[in-house]
Design a protein around this motif. Sequence first.
Motif, PDB file in Angstrom:
ATOM      1  N   SER A 135      43.926 -63.322  34.386  1.00  0.00           N
ATOM      2  CA  SER A 135      44.322 -62.533  34.799  1.00  0.00           C
ATOM      3  C   SER A 135      44.995 -61.497  35.174  1.00  0.00           C
ATOM      4  CB  SER A 135      45.909 -64.139  35.212  1.00  0.00           C
ATOM      5  OG  SER A 135      46.400 -63.283  33.994  1.00  0.00           O
ATOM      6  N   PRO A 136      43.995 -60.240  34.966  1.00  0.00           N
ATOM      7  CA  PRO A 136      44.707 -59.131  35.040  1.00  0.00           C
ATOM      8  C   PRO A 136      45.748 -58.570  35.924  1.00  0.00           C
ATOM      9  CG  PRO A 136      43.013 -59.107  35.878  1.00  0.00           C
ATOM     10  CD  PRO A 136      42.706 -60.123  35.294  1.00  0.00           C
ATOM     11  N   VAL A 137      46.296 -57.686  36.184  1.00  0.00           N
ATOM     12  CA  VAL A 137      47.344 -56.821  37.344  1.00  0.00           C
ATOM     13  C   VAL A 137      47.268 -55.922  37.219  1.00  0.00           C
ATOM     14  CG1 VAL A 137      49.933 -57.019  38.130  1.00  0.00           C
ATOM     15  CG2 VAL A 137      49.138 -58.781  36.520  1.00  0.00           C
ATOM     16  N   PHE A 138      46.850 -54.835  38.394  1.00  0.00           N
ATOM     17  CA  PHE A 138      46.477 -53.642  38.360  1.00  0.00           C
ATOM     18  C   PHE A 138      47.802 -53.010  39.012  1.00  0.00           C
ATOM     19  CE2 PHE A 138      46.042 -49.963  41.857  1.00  0.00           C
ATOM     20  CZ  PHE A 138      45.474 -49.773  41.047  1.00  0.00           C
ATOM     21  N   ALA A 139      47.898 -52.208  37.832  1.00  0.00           N
ATOM     22  CA  ALA A 139      49.525 -50.656  37.756  1.00  0.00           C
ATOM     23  C   ALA A 139      48.745 -49.579  38.238  1.00  0.00           C
ATOM     24  CB  ALA A 139      50.567 -51.854  36.432  1.00  0.00           C
ATOM     25  N   SER A 140      49.967 -48.714  38.694  1.00  0.00           N
ATOM     26  CA  SER A 140      49.914 -47.295  38.753  1.00  0.00           C
ATOM     27  C   SER A 140      51.103 -46.943  38.897  1.00  0.00           C
ATOM     28  CB  SER A 140      48.539 -47.080  40.183  1.00  0.00           C
ATOM     29  OG  SER A 140      49.928 -47.334  40.977  1.00  0.00           O
ATOM     30  N   GLN A 141      50.962 -45.546  38.352  1.00  0.00           N
ATOM     31  CA  GLN A 141      52.251 -44.787  38.685  1.00  0.00           C
ATOM     32  C   GLN A 141      51.564 -43.072  38.465  1.00  0.00           C
ATOM     33  OE1 GLN A 141      55.547 -44.721  39.151  1.00  0.00           O
ATOM     34  NE2 GLN A 141      56.158 -45.698  37.275  1.00  0.00           N
ATOM     35  N   SER A 142      52.842 -42.547  38.554  1.00  0.00           N
ATOM     36  CA  SER A 142      52.970 -40.980  38.997  1.00  0.00           C
ATOM     37  C   SER A 142      53.723 -39.928  37.957  1.00  0.00           C
ATOM     38  CB  SER A 142      52.686 -40.649  40.707  1.00  0.00           C
ATOM     39  OG  SER A 142      51.423 -41.229  41.364  1.00  0.00           O
ATOM     40  N   SER A 143      53.358 -39.022  38.055  1.00  0.00           N
ATOM     41  CA  SER A 143      54.387 -38.608  37.080  1.00  0.00           C
ATOM     42  C   SER A 143      54.692 -37.480  38.447  1.00  0.00           C
ATOM     43  CB  SER A 143      53.906 -37.798  36.239  1.00  0.00           C
ATOM     44  OG  SER A 143      52.676 -36.295  36.682  1.00  0.00           O
ATOM     45  N   LEU A 144      56.376 -37.317  38.087  1.00  0.00           N
ATOM     46  CA  LEU A 144      57.151 -35.911  38.756  1.00  0.00           C
ATOM     47  C   LEU A 144      56.234 -34.350  38.505  1.00  0.00           C
ATOM     48  CD1 LEU A 144      60.620 -36.251  37.026  1.00  0.00           C
ATOM     49  CD2 LEU A 144      59.447 -37.064  39.161  1.00  0.00           C
ATOM     50  N   GLY A 145      56.214 -33.630  39.471  1.00  0.00           N
ATOM     51  CA  GLY A 145      55.677 -32.157  39.380  1.00  0.00           C
ATOM     52  C   GLY A 145      55.462 -31.520  38.039  1.00  0.00           C
ATOM     53  N   PHE A 146      55.030 -30.681  37.561  1.00  0.00           N
ATOM     54  CA  PHE A 146      55.014 -29.869  36.288  1.00  0.00           C
ATOM     55  C   PHE A 146      53.892 -28.751  37.510  1.00  0.00           C
ATOM     56  CE2 PHE A 146      51.735 -32.514  35.792  1.00  0.00           C
ATOM     57  CZ  PHE A 146      50.704 -32.416  34.113  1.00  0.00           C
ATOM     58  N   GLU A 147      54.571 -27.884  36.469  1.00  0.00           N
ATOM     59  CA  GLU A 147      53.085 -26.604  36.952  1.00  0.00           C
ATOM     60  C   GLU A 147      52.323 -25.900  35.126  1.00  0.00           C
ATOM     61  OE1 GLU A 147      53.717 -21.786  37.584  1.00  0.00           O
ATOM     62  OE2 GLU A 147      55.143 -23.120  36.701  1.00  0.00           O
ATOM     63  N   VAL A 148      51.484 -26.172  35.342  1.00  0.00           N
ATOM     64  CA  VAL A 148      50.392 -25.808  34.486  1.00  0.00           C
ATOM     65  C   VAL A 148      50.044 -24.368  35.003  1.00  0.00           C
ATOM     66  CG1 VAL A 148      48.071 -26.081  33.466  1.00  0.00           C
ATOM     67  CG2 VAL A 148      49.206 -27.673  34.405  1.00  0.00           C
ATOM     68  N   LEU A 149      50.396 -23.189  33.287  1.00  0.00           N
ATOM     69  CA  LEU A 149      50.152 -21.964  33.614  1.00  0.00           C
ATOM     70  C   LEU A 149      48.790 -21.265  32.940  1.00  0.00           C
ATOM     71  CD1 LEU A 149      53.743 -20.739  32.955  1.00  0.00           C
ATOM     72  CD2 LEU A 149      52.950 -20.777  34.986  1.00  0.00           C
ATOM     73  N   PRO A 150      48.816 -20.378  33.314  1.00  0.00           N
ATOM     74  CA  PRO A 150      46.682 -19.985  32.503  1.00  0.00           C
ATOM     75  C   PRO A 150      47.590 -19.276  31.108  1.00  0.00           C
ATOM     76  CG  PRO A 150      48.046 -18.544  34.505  1.00  0.00           C
ATOM     77  CD  PRO A 150      48.571 -19.080  34.021  1.00  0.00           C
ATOM     78  N   ASP A 151      46.591 -19.298  30.423  1.00  0.00           N
ATOM     79  CA  ASP A 151      46.332 -18.808  29.248  1.00  0.00           C
ATOM     80  C   ASP A 151      46.754 -17.616  29.462  1.00  0.00           C
ATOM     81  OD1 ASP A 151      46.981 -19.208  26.063  1.00  0.00           O
ATOM     82  OD2 ASP A 151      44.764 -19.343  25.920  1.00  0.00           O
ATOM     83  N   SER A 152      47.510 -17.134  29.092  1.00  0.00           N
ATOM     84  CA  SER A 152      47.860 -15.334  29.343  1.00  0.00           C
ATOM     85  C   SER A 152      47.824 -14.796  27.584  1.00  0.00           C
ATOM     86  CB  SER A 152      49.444 -14.589  29.969  1.00  0.00           C
ATOM     87  OG  SER A 152      49.967 -15.673  28.780  1.00  0.00           O
ATOM     88  N   GLN A 153      47.000 -15.345  26.836  1.00  0.00           N
ATOM     89  CA  GLN A 153      47.407 -14.230  25.771  1.00  0.00           C
ATOM     90  C   GLN A 153      45.614 -14.769  25.591  1.00  0.00           C
ATOM     91  OE1 GLN A 153      49.716 -14.271  23.551  1.00  0.00           O
ATOM     92  NE2 GLN A 153      50.726 -14.657  25.610  1.00  0.00           N
ATOM     93  N   HIS A 154      44.962 -15.377  25.678  1.00  0.00           N
ATOM     94  CA  HIS A 154      43.603 -15.098  25.323  1.00  0.00           C
ATOM     95  C   HIS A 154      43.241 -14.081  26.836  1.00  0.00           C
ATOM     96  CE1 HIS A 154      44.659 -18.046  22.635  1.00  0.00           C
ATOM     97  NE2 HIS A 154      43.502 -17.088  22.088  1.00  0.00           N
ATOM     98  N   VAL A 155      43.207 -13.065  26.873  1.00  0.00           N
ATOM     99  CA  VAL A 155      42.640 -13.003  28.827  1.00  0.00           C
ATOM    100  C   VAL A 155      41.533 -11.913  28.836  1.00  0.00           C
ATOM    101  CG1 VAL A 155      43.197 -11.112  30.460  1.00  0.00           C
ATOM    102  CG2 VAL A 155      45.067 -12.331  29.288  1.00  0.00           C
ATOM    103  N   THR A 156      40.513 -11.886  29.277  1.00  0.00           N
ATOM    104  CA  THR A 156      39.460 -11.499  30.361  1.00  0.00           C
ATOM    105  C   THR A 156      39.195 -10.301  31.541  1.00  0.00           C
ATOM    106  OG1 THR A 156      38.329 -12.962  31.400  1.00  0.00           O
ATOM    107  CG2 THR A 156      37.567 -12.641  28.730  1.00  0.00           C
ATOM    108  N   LEU A 157      39.074  -9.186  31.591  1.00  0.00           N
ATOM    109  CA  LEU A 157      38.556  -8.446  32.630  1.00  0.00           C
ATOM    110  C   LEU A 157      36.987  -9.203  33.180  1.00  0.00           C
ATOM    111  CD1 LEU A 157      40.093  -6.479  33.827  1.00  0.00           C
ATOM    112  CD2 LEU A 157      39.490  -4.753  32.729  1.00  0.00           C
ATOM    113  N   ALA A 158      36.602  -8.817  34.548  1.00  0.00           N
ATOM    114  CA  ALA A 158      35.158  -8.862  35.292  1.00  0.00           C
ATOM    115  C   ALA A 158      35.360  -8.526  35.718  1.00  0.00           C
ATOM    116  CB  ALA A 158      35.212 -10.697  35.248  1.00  0.00           C
ATOM    117  N   ILE A 159      34.415  -7.528  36.889  1.00  0.00           N
ATOM    118  CA  ILE A 159      34.211  -6.911  37.842  1.00  0.00           C
ATOM    119  C   ILE A 159      33.783  -8.321  39.021  1.00  0.00           C
ATOM    120  CG2 ILE A 159      32.590  -6.052  39.452  1.00  0.00           C
ATOM    121  CD1 ILE A 159      31.337  -4.354  37.128  1.00  0.00           C
TER     122      ILE A 159
END
Length: 680
Positions: A135-159
């Motif tokens: 007798s499973p019960v379906f459950a769901s939950q969402s987190s609060l919104g948060f920001e994911v930043l780019p990895d500015s410590q490992h940068v590449t440059l491209a054309i």
Amino acid sequence: MKLKKFFCKVILTFFVFGSIFWPSFLMQHSLASDQSPTFYIATDLLGAAKVAGTPFELYIRVCMPNEITQLCDTFPTNYNTTQNENVIFLQDSTGTISPSQIALTDGEFRGNVTISRSISLNKINILGFLGPISSPVFASQSSLGFEVLPDSQHVTLAINGGNNQTGRVSTQLPTSLEAKVKDVLGNPISGTNVNFAVASFPPESTGYATSSASVATSQSGVASVAFTIGNRVGTYIITASLANSLAPPVNFYVNAIAGPLTSLIITPTTTVLPIGAQQVFQVSGSDRFGNTTIVKDVKWSVAHGGGSIEQSGVFTAGSAPGNFTGTVNAQALPDGPGTSATVTILREDISTPIEPSNSNSASGTTSGASGSSSNSSNNTSANGTGTDGSGGTGSSEVKLDGQGVLDRVAINPTIIQSEINSSHQLVASAYDKYNFSIPEVTYKWELDGGLGEIIADSGANAEVVLRNTVGNGKVRVTATQGSVTKTAEIVVATRPAIGGVFYFNEITSPQKANVPFTVTITAKDNAGNIISDFKDQVALRDSTGTMIPTAIKEFANGVWTGEVTLAVGKKNVVIDAIAPGMNGVSNTFEVLGDPAHIAGATTGSGSSAAIKKYTAAGLSAGLGLLSAGLGIAWMIGRGMEAIGRNPLAKSKIQVTMYIGIIIGIIVLAGSVAATFLIMK
């Protein structure tokens, strides 16, 4: 009566207390029956910054919401998905969260997760079934919104765009040069300053510039500048770099071509001819900065007498001596600039032959016959087609003062603008001051700029093989006649292929004709990385023109290894590999073997006799078929025409037509029989 009042009081009291406690009782039992477990995210996602590609801890617990507040305040520990096989799914706004499936142990999950894409507002969704399998019960939950930043410590440059453009000198490129800053996962990084600088340019060029020396990247991580080409043809290299980063810089390549035609240069500008002699005039064009440009059509004319000129540029001196200033005119069509030359006609006896040592022999036809040689001082190309290299005077011409003495040397073509890893044929021509070609000259070839090497097949002919270096240089040839030396040079500009480069493993020297040898070719992009999924067909060619195979396709992980065969012997052989947007050239090597021998060919008198026999047979069959076919067609055509004019004579005309057709067939059969007799 008293009993009745008592029961009324009891009933009233029941309803009063029921109205107070019954709703609470119902709510309690209702919630108890509908209450279901859900997920509780214990991690503070708004705390420390989350970085793309960097793991962070995620703590999830199973909770029972409060009956009144519906907030999680009870955390049961009897949910273990490793036992009841209920899988919990993790999703986020970028679709890159990893792992995407987890299992609960004692009602909780504590572990590291990674998000690969940067985003300003991200949410984690948790979905799954809780409870026993029955007798499973379906459950769901969402987190609060948060920001994911780019990895500015490992940068590449491209054309990002604008590379490998071609434009006219002193103009702005139609497309901006765009560089993109991103992390190792490809997430754009905004607000980073990109520095642009012109790293290489053609010699003596001025006026080149970028619209800005430093540009901050946009939200998409792109920094762009406009580029104005300088005033010289060739290759311009613009470097984009980051000031405070270990990311390697990137190079943009711009190929500058000449501007619109503004002036013509005629060669020679002055000439002295005896009566009846000829002179080949040549013209070249230039833009307003002096860069050589193509002159497609020229109209030649004589303005002030002295002789006549053909539209090929061949001038014939008239019978009247004198100085004819500006008489030979050249006009670029349709409405281009013009120029003129002065001719002096001498009353000379041209019946006396020139001494053999100074005569212009048939070998001096390099320029006049082809019309492709050029004025070295102006890097100009010939416009017309002359008669012979001596300007038409031949060996019956009187030797004039300075005739046969080296005056200038020219190189054809007059400029090389090409992709790297390519080869180009060069021809040098020497002239005296009358523009007569001189065969008795030695040549020395040189290539500046480290762009490749010069392969000299013979004195006046050479081949420049361009390697992997991008930039500008010059090809120089020095002609020597006794103590007299003259020098000419042309501009060489190289740019990278759009798609990449084919790299050849070193081919050992010497190889043998008609003996297979191994060649390895690697497909790489312009950054030197192997193109592992390269599958295009590649054309192969070599200096001897006898290479087998001429096309390959079976690249494995970007590399092809196979055997090739060359049928003739030759020194300084190179192999070219060509595909759409890509090219490559091997090192030079020698092939041992008879340079005149091609596999399957015969030599000696037998070969000459065979050639004569096959030629005669071919002529017999060809002429017989041609004459019979034309005769039959002519007879049928005239017959049909006659029938149309006189239908009543149709039967007589048809008899004549049939006789003509039979005669044609007899001629055809005779030619075939003659062919068989010749071949026996």
